[in-house]
Design an enzyme around this catalytic site. Structure first.
Site, PDB file in Angstrom:
ATOM      1  N   ALA A   1      27.308  -6.391  12.335  1.00  0.00           N
ATOM      2  CA  ALA A   1      27.668  -7.182  13.505  1.00  0.00           C
ATOM      3  C   ALA A   1      27.991  -6.256  14.671  1.00  0.00           C
ATOM      4  O   ALA A   1      28.255  -5.068  14.496  1.00  0.00           O
ATOM      5  CB  ALA A   1      28.874  -8.058  13.184  1.00  0.00           C
TER       6      ALA A   1
ATOM      7  N   GLU B   1      23.078  -9.623   5.406  1.00  0.00           N
ATOM      8  CA  GLU B   1      23.028 -11.082   5.294  1.00  0.00           C
ATOM      9  C   GLU B   1      21.721 -11.627   5.874  1.00  0.00           C
ATOM     10  O   GLU B   1      21.156 -12.588   5.343  1.00  0.00           O
ATOM     11  CB  GLU B   1      24.246 -11.705   5.980  1.00  0.00           C
ATOM     12  CG  GLU B   1      25.534 -11.487   5.183  1.00  0.00           C
ATOM     13  CD  GLU B   1      26.758 -12.045   5.866  1.00  0.00           C
ATOM     14  OE1 GLU B   1      27.427 -12.925   5.291  1.00  0.00           O
ATOM     15  OE2 GLU B   1      27.063 -11.597   6.994  1.00  0.00           O
TER      16      GLU B   1
ATOM     17  N   GLU C   1      32.483  -5.651   5.049  1.00  0.00           N
ATOM     18  CA  GLU C   1      33.452  -6.377   5.875  1.00  0.00           C
ATOM     19  C   GLU C   1      34.889  -6.239   5.395  1.00  0.00           C
ATOM     20  O   GLU C   1      35.829  -6.244   6.196  1.00  0.00           O
ATOM     21  CB  GLU C   1      33.078  -7.866   5.927  1.00  0.00           C
ATOM     22  CG  GLU C   1      31.855  -8.192   6.760  1.00  0.00           C
ATOM     23  CD  GLU C   1      30.548  -8.084   5.986  1.00  0.00           C
ATOM     24  OE1 GLU C   1      29.515  -8.542   6.498  1.00  0.00           O
ATOM     25  OE2 GLU C   1      30.559  -7.539   4.855  1.00  0.00           O
TER      26      GLU C   1
ATOM     27  N   GLY D   1      26.408  -8.153   8.447  1.00  0.00           N
ATOM     28  CA  GLY D   1      25.506  -9.193   8.938  1.00  0.00           C
ATOM     29  C   GLY D   1      24.049  -8.800   8.832  1.00  0.00           C
ATOM     30  O   GLY D   1      23.174  -9.657   8.667  1.00  0.00           O
TER      31      GLY D   1
END
Length: 700
Positions: free
Chosen positions: A61, A103, A123, A100
């Site tokens: 992210a 993901e 994370e 992310g």
């Protein structure tokens, strides 16, 4: 220029992402991916390949967007667009696919990666959990047990490991895009199904009974007091027992709870603090540094050997200087043993071990250091000995060699005065074990040259340390602050507490070890010997050390003698309480005129942590630390301070400086002003309603 481009290569649509330096999932990148997938649904492509330019796949992210109003499309919308594509989407991974980014890859129907790639969901290291399906998709591919380990530890794994866990379908040995296109052609030819991870069901009966409860208990020890790891377990449990969309909803709820928590704020603070610590105020960014191609180390003991390993690990040859060949042999044997342990843990191969050992040699002759670029002295804490060594180095080393001392508290300027080149002298304080601990305190003397400081800071990063610049005073940043922390632990002990209570309070709060147990681990005789060389006034009040001295004089030196504040099992080193110690404490209290009383857990916590904070404020005002966040980095990486508290100065800001100031004033009324005079900076900021962070921002 758009960060996302699209190209048809035959019947394969190639979506290229280019958002330097790490292809972070910024709003522009999310929007570009979402649009490219959507537009490709109606073109001539039969499958889509998602690949990144630059040095890495999507590395996570965009952390700079945390706390800002969200902009559409959200990552969850991008992922839904990928997963719902009517054409297979193949992620082609190189570098790192983290958070992310991974993901996004998990939402693709297939994944391939170059052999050197790594993937992971880190994370948890920011006090968060994967918030875009990572906790729901990972266990559907890897299995529940593997997902629990992967996500709660947060460490990336290599492509080969990811393939064995079914998180990656193909490892590519050569050109990534070429291999990805070939893999995609196979899928098209074989009419491979549109495989959506969300459609994979986990059979609850396949999960061993008690798996989640047992794992939570393990986390209570491994991640004491941390919110995110426990929430990750809850999310993975939901992946087993709830439909996919309900699991996603649970994940999002708990992600938001973590995001808004003080723990995540603390860990994100540390993330930036670590990066800021490398910057030296007043030094130009383009200042030339000295080239370090070879290193000499004086002292081949535990510390010197550990320091040597850091340089050998990155290919820099090292010469260890010792008093005789027997000492050299002992030092090299310990280094060999340490590398063997790392090899047994799978952290390096036998070939790597052999190469590292080949870079470390021993000598008894200072003349062999004539051409090295850096020398680090790592002998015991004796000023006369250190000055003697630096005088020899001054005569032996070429001009421009950096002369560093690993002293943990001695005066850098006094050491430098033994040379004719004080501008080349600096402190490089490694923490034990030096081959493991991440922190390096770089201590500037009054005459340390700018390029010497810049070189030491840069070199720390080369050897994978986190550097913090400190000014020259007794104990620098870390050990200077440790003194009031240790003092209050001793005063609480003599005034009415017990070793077990003090250690339990601090460990339950999150410290890696309690201060009493740390004393046993380090050896009570070390402090005892140091005190013997001090005057009565320098030692301070006897009640701050009389218990430790009494234990040493009984032969109780700590773990190494089988007994200190605790008694230790000779085989396992497991500690147990010892009634004899309580007798010693009570006898010393009586001899010092101390009437013991019941001390609450809250008082212990506040006295120890607020003593740290008060000393930290003095260090800031004196300019010994550049910024409050540097102190936080020192304490988290060097002294076992709980990362989810953010370091002592961040912790102080989170409580409120006014509250801390008022409590210190209360302690002053109760215990006198010898130890409990509020630091002027703390008092001023408390009265102004400001924080240490605001004070630091105002200085810039």
């Amino acid at each position: 220029m758009s960060s996302v481009s699209y190209e048809l290569i035959g019947d394969i649509g190639v979506i290229r992402l280019n958002n330097p330096p790490v292809n972070a999932l910024s709003h522009g990148l999310r929007e570009g991916i979402w649009g490219a997938i959507k537009n490709a649904q109606g073109d001539a492509s039969k499958a889509l390949v998602l690949v990144c330019e630059g040095r890495t796949f999507i590395a996570g992210a965009d952390i700079t967007e945390f706390g800002k109003p969200p902009q559409a499309p959200a990552l969850s919308e991008v992922i839904a667009e990928i997963e719902n594509s009517c054409k297979p989407v193949i992620a082609a991974i190189h570098g790192t696919a983290l958070g992310g980014g991974f993901e996004v890859a998990l939402a693709c129907h297939y994944r391939c990666a170059i052999a050197s790639a790594k993937v992971g969901l880190p994370e948890v290291k920011l006090g968060l959990l994967p918030g875009a399906g990572g906790t729901q998709r990972t266990p559907r591919l890897s299995g529940v047990a593997a997902a629990l380990e992967l996500i709660t530890k947060g460490s990336p794994i290599p492509a080969s490991k990811a393939k064995s866990l079914k998180l990656i379908d193909r490892v590519i040995d050569d050109d990534l895009l070429e291999g990805a296109l070939a893999f995609t052609c196979e899928l098209i030819t074989n009419e491979a199904p549109l495989r959506r991870v969300r459609d994979i069901a986990i059979d609850p009966d396949s999960i061993p009974e008690g798996l989640f409860d047992d794992f939570r208990k393990r986390l209570e020890k491994r991640s004491r007091g941390q919110l995110a790891p426990q929430h990750i377990v809850t999310c993975i449990e939901a992946a087993v027992h709830q439909p996919f969309d309900q699991g996603l909803a649970k994940e999002l709820d708990l992600f938001i709870e973590c995001l808004l928590s003080s723990q995540s704020a603390a860990l994100r603070h540390l993330f930036f603090a670590e990066r800021t610590a490398t910057k030296v105020t007043g030094l130009p960014k383009d200042l030339p540094t000295r080239e370090i191609k070879s290193v000499g180390i004086i002292g081949g003991g535990t510390m010197g050997g550990g320091i040597a390993m850091n340089f050998a690990n990155v290919g820099i040859p090292v010469k260890l200087v010792e008093i005789d060949q027997a000492a050299i042999n002992r030092g090299l044997a310990v280094i060999d043993k340490n590398y063997t342990i790392s090899m047994q843990k799978g952290k390096l191969t036998e070939g790597q071990k052999t190469h590292c050992l080949s870079l470390i040699s021993g000598t008894t002759d200072y003349a062999d250091l004539a051409d090295v670029d850096l020398v680090i002295e790592a002998v015991f804490e004796n000023m006369e000995l250190k000055q003697e060594i630096f005088a020899k180095l001054d005569r032996s080393c070429k001009p421009g060699t950096i002369l560093a001392t690993n002293t943990s508290y001695q005066d850098i300027d006094q050491i430098a005065a033994a040379t004719n080149r004080p501008q080349d002298v600096i402190g490089m304080h490694f923490f034990s074990p030096a081959n493991v601990m991440k922190l390096l305190e770089v201590v500037r003397g009054s005459q340390s040259a700018d390029d010497v400081i810049a070189t030491a800071m840069q070199l720390a990063k080369t050897i994978k340390k986190v550097p913090v610049l400190a000014g020259n005073c007794y104990g620098f940043i870390g050990n200077r602050m440790l003194r009031p922390y240790g003092r209050e632990s001793q005063l609480c002990l003599i005034e009415g507490s017990t070793p077990e209570q003090i250690d339990s309070v601090m460990q339950s709060w999150g410290m890696a070890m309690g201060p009493i147990a740390v004393g046993d681990l380090a050896g009570l005789d070390i402090g005892y010997k140091a005190r013997q060389g001090l005057s009565e006034s320098e030692r301070g009040e006897p009640k701050t050390y009389c218990i430790a001295d009494a234990l040493v004089e009984m032969g109780r030196l700590g773990q190494k003698s089988g007994a200190g504040y605790y008694r230790y099992d000779p085989e396992t080193r497991a500690r147990s309480s010892d009634p004899e110690v309580l007798e010693v404490i009570e006898a010393q209290a009586k001899s010092q005129g101390v009437v013991r009383r019941e001390i609450s857990d809250e008082e212990i916590l506040n006295r120890l942590t607020f003593a740290l904070i008060n000393e930290g404020a003095k260090i800031l005002e004196e300019g010994i630390a550049q910024r409050p966040s540097d102190i936080d980095v020192v304490y988290v990486y060097g002294y076992g301070f709980p990362p989810h508290r953010g370091g002592p100065m961040h912790y102080a800001d989170s409580i409120g400086l006014k509250e801390i100031y008022e409590k210190i004033c209360t302690f002053r009324q109760q215990h006198g002003d010898t130890y409990w005079t509020p630091a002027p900076l703390l008092e001023r900021l408390a009265q102004e309603g400001k924080t240490f962070a605001q004070w630091a921002d105002g200085k810039i």
